[in-house]
Design a protein around this motif. Structure first.
Motif, PDB file in Angstrom:
ATOM      1  N   ASN A  25      88.879  61.786  29.159  1.00  0.00           N
ATOM      2  CA  ASN A  25      88.328  60.427  29.165  1.00  0.00           C
ATOM      3  C   ASN A  25      89.399  59.346  29.277  1.00  0.00           C
ATOM      4  OD1 ASN A  25      85.664  61.376  28.838  1.00  0.00           O
ATOM      5  ND2 ASN A  25      85.940  61.507  26.618  1.00  0.00           N
ATOM      6  N   ARG A  31      82.235  48.931  22.290  1.00  0.00           N
ATOM      7  CA  ARG A  31      81.601  49.980  21.486  1.00  0.00           C
ATOM      8  C   ARG A  31      80.101  49.799  21.555  1.00  0.00           C
ATOM      9  NH1 ARG A  31      80.162  54.176  19.302  1.00  0.00           N
ATOM     10  NH2 ARG A  31      81.103  55.144  17.445  1.00  0.00           N
ATOM     11  N   SER A  37      84.630  56.716  26.691  1.00  0.00           N
ATOM     12  CA  SER A  37      83.799  57.867  26.365  1.00  0.00           C
ATOM     13  C   SER A  37      82.338  57.481  26.478  1.00  0.00           C
ATOM     14  CB  SER A  37      84.116  58.373  24.955  1.00  0.00           C
ATOM     15  OG  SER A  37      83.197  59.371  24.569  1.00  0.00           O
ATOM     16  N   LYS A  38      81.612  58.115  27.387  1.00  0.00           N
ATOM     17  CA  LYS A  38      80.191  57.839  27.528  1.00  0.00           C
ATOM     18  C   LYS A  38      79.397  58.422  26.367  1.00  0.00           C
ATOM     19  CE  LYS A  38      80.229  57.566  32.579  1.00  0.00           C
ATOM     20  NZ  LYS A  38      79.679  58.112  33.848  1.00  0.00           N
ATOM     21  N   GLU A  39      79.906  59.492  25.776  1.00  0.00           N
ATOM     22  CA  GLU A  39      79.204  60.119  24.659  1.00  0.00           C
ATOM     23  C   GLU A  39      79.184  59.216  23.422  1.00  0.00           C
ATOM     24  OE1 GLU A  39      81.601  61.509  26.384  1.00  0.00           O
ATOM     25  OE2 GLU A  39      80.538  63.058  27.519  1.00  0.00           O
ATOM     26  N   SER A  40      80.333  58.636  23.080  1.00  0.00           N
ATOM     27  CA  SER A  40      80.411  57.776  21.895  1.00  0.00           C
ATOM     28  C   SER A  40      80.196  56.310  22.211  1.00  0.00           C
ATOM     29  CB  SER A  40      81.773  57.951  21.216  1.00  0.00           C
ATOM     30  OG  SER A  40      82.815  57.513  22.076  1.00  0.00           O
ATOM     31  N   GLY A  41      80.200  55.957  23.502  1.00  0.00           N
ATOM     32  CA  GLY A  41      80.016  54.560  23.882  1.00  0.00           C
ATOM     33  C   GLY A  41      81.203  53.683  23.573  1.00  0.00           C
ATOM     34  N   SER A  42      82.388  54.266  23.437  1.00  0.00           N
ATOM     35  CA  SER A  42      83.578  53.490  23.098  1.00  0.00           C
ATOM     36  C   SER A  42      84.476  53.324  24.313  1.00  0.00           C
ATOM     37  CB  SER A  42      84.353  54.166  21.966  1.00  0.00           C
ATOM     38  OG  SER A  42      84.732  55.476  22.334  1.00  0.00           O
ATOM     39  N   TRP A  84      76.306  51.125  19.917  1.00  0.00           N
ATOM     40  CA  TRP A  84      75.476  51.824  18.950  1.00  0.00           C
ATOM     41  C   TRP A  84      74.025  51.740  19.415  1.00  0.00           C
ATOM     42  CZ3 TRP A  84      79.588  48.749  17.482  1.00  0.00           C
ATOM     43  CH2 TRP A  84      80.606  49.396  16.760  1.00  0.00           C
ATOM     44  N   GLU A  85      73.120  52.266  18.649  1.00  0.00           N
ATOM     45  CA  GLU A  85      71.723  52.300  19.075  1.00  0.00           C
ATOM     46  C   GLU A  85      71.123  50.897  19.197  1.00  0.00           C
ATOM     47  OE1 GLU A  85      67.450  54.341  17.771  1.00  0.00           O
ATOM     48  OE2 GLU A  85      69.271  54.751  16.614  1.00  0.00           O
TER      49      GLU A  85
END
Length: 473
Positions: free
Chosen positions: A178, A260, A210-215, A262-263
């Motif tokens: 990443n 970053r 990182s697309k998984e963590s959105g960071s 989050w939902e």
């Protein structure tokens, strides 16, 4: 069948086979955007006479990608119907609607008796080689430059972007999961083949996403150096940066991006800082240093199960302080980074309160005779936005923008920094993912800054309207 005919048939079959094999190894992937826009601003002068302006823009961009072989691509971009005005000749604004013959420049032509519009040349704005490998990619040629939110480096890839950053560069992007690191050498200006009068960039771009963590976190360091002969910072006449050119221009721009997700909450923040020597001195012989910065943040409050969506944009960009003669504190955002329809987008008022004339291609165009070529500079702003999804194809957006100046550009003791409030209403129709029709109404209530203190200039309210449609493919 004669031997000669057999030989001709064999040769034809061989050529057909070679052509077929070549065609299978070579393909062209096309993409582009067509758009038409109409813009009208009632009173950009904020005074009497109104100076009302209205214009349409017609534009097509074509971006063919030649796939020479696996991983080797040649990419270019053509701008069809480029603007004929020298001030906007290298922009993505397109042809002005109704632009006809110019009798002062085209001998023997008459606008009154013309039966067709003049043809224009197709403009090539990008051409570069892209070689993709397992752990990296090479970029060589005139390529776009982009970073973060796009406040400093903005390639202009949006449907309605009018400007774009490109550079003659050679760079290699090293990719590890990443993270990537990309050093770039760019040539901005070269007078001729002899060494000496050049403007050159040295760029280092590092980014983790990182697309998984959105960071996301990234850094771009750009050092621009111009030799003495190529150093053309504005001197002696307003808007001057210095009085005497003394040496090379050497300024570093450091940009950061942080994001970053989050939902139910997300943010992105970009900041840029300049430092270095502009290669000029003031009237007392002091070197003039570059010392500006800009910060932009976008805060999102997504609601997946709701028709409403909220976000807030806020930021600041420094302007040059006339009280300091040994420093240049100006910082300008990309013109693609739009916060409001009118404010920071169109020239407003009877003076250069944002201190941006030094950045524009020409100062000959006044507020009533210019496109949307204003910058965010010398200002601090906050801009909340509420979006309502009327249905699957129709969105209604409402945006409020309030802004103040960072620095008093006039030096008047009674000067006020309030730029005022703008309310923008936007209706977006999206019949398909690749088609948009946007209608905007902007209402501007100018603040006391436009009165210019004791000069007591007019700061009347005004409005603007824009309707624009785009098709991407």
């Amino acid at each position: 069948m004669t031997l000669k005919n057999k030989a001709l048939l064999s040769a034809a079959a061989l050529l057909t086979s070679v052509a077929a094999s070549t065609a299978s190894a070579l393909s062209i992937d096309w993409k582009g955007t067509y758009r038409f826009e109409w813009t009208q601003v009632d009173r950009p002068t904020l005074a009497t006479p109104y100076g009302m302006k209205s214009y349409g823009l017609n534009y097509l961009s074509l971006s063919p990608k030649i796939i020479a072989t696996d991983g080797v691509n040649i990419v270019s971009r053509f701008d069809v119907l480029a603007n004929q005005d020298p001030a906007y000749a290298d922009a993505q604004v397109g042809q002005m609607w109704g632009q006809g013959w110019d009798a002062t420049n085209t001998a023997g032509q008459s606008n009154v008796y013309s039966r067709n519009h003049p043809s224009t040349q197709m403009r090539v704005s990008q051409l570069y080689l892209n070689v993709n490998q397992e752990y990296g990619a090479l970029v060589l040629g005139r390529a776009p430059l982009e970073f973060g939110l796009g406040i400093t480096h903005n390639a202009g890839n949006g449907m309605f972007d009018h400007w774009g950053d490109t550079e003659d560069m050679v760079g290699y992007k090293f990719i590890v999961d990443n993270f990537f690191l990309m050093p770039i050498i760019g040539r901005v200006y070269d007078e001729n083949v002899s060494q000496g009068n050049t403007v050159q960039d040295t760029i280092l771009h590092l980014q983790y996403e990182s697309k998984e963590s959105g960071s996301m976190i990234g850094l771009m360091q750009q050092v621009r150096k111009a030799s003495l002969g190529a150093n053309d910072v504005p001197l002696n006449s307003p808007p001057a940066i210095g009085q005497t050119k003394t040496g090379e221009y050497s300024v570093s721009t450091t940009s950061f991006i942080l994001g970053r997700e989050w939902e139910k909450f997300a943010f992105k923040l970009e900041a840029g800082f300049t430092s270095g020597n502009v290669g000029a001195q003031n009237a007392t012989g002091e070197d003039i240093k570059s010392n500006g910065y800009g910060i932009a943040a976008e805060i999102y409050f997504p609601r997946k199960d709701s028709k409403f969506d909220w976000n807030i944009r806020l930021g600041m960009a420094t302007g040059d302080d006339p009280a300091t003669t040994n420093a240049f504190e100006g910082y300008q955002f990309s013109r693609n980074y739009d916060v409001a329809m009118l404010m920071f987008n169109h020239r407003l008022g009877l003076a250069d309160f944002l201190t941006t004339n030094r950045y524009k291609e020409t100062v000959n165009h006044d507020v009533a005779n210019s496109l949307d070529d204003e910058y965010i500079s010398n200002a601090i702003y906050i801009s909340p936005k509420i979006s309502y999804a009327w249905n699957d194809r129709l969105d209604l957006n409402n945006t409020l923008t309030y802004a103040q100046l960072m620095t008093n550009p006039t030096g008047k003791a009674d000067f006020k920094k309030d730029l005022g409030l703008e309310w923008d209403i936007e209706l977006v129709y999206k019949p398909t993912e690749r088609i948009q029709w946007v209608n905007q109404l902007g209402l501007l209530f100018p603040g006391a800054a436009f009165k210019n203190g004791s000069a007591n200039l007019e700061n009347a309210s005004t409005y603007g309207f824009a309707s624009k449609a785009a098709i991407s493919f």
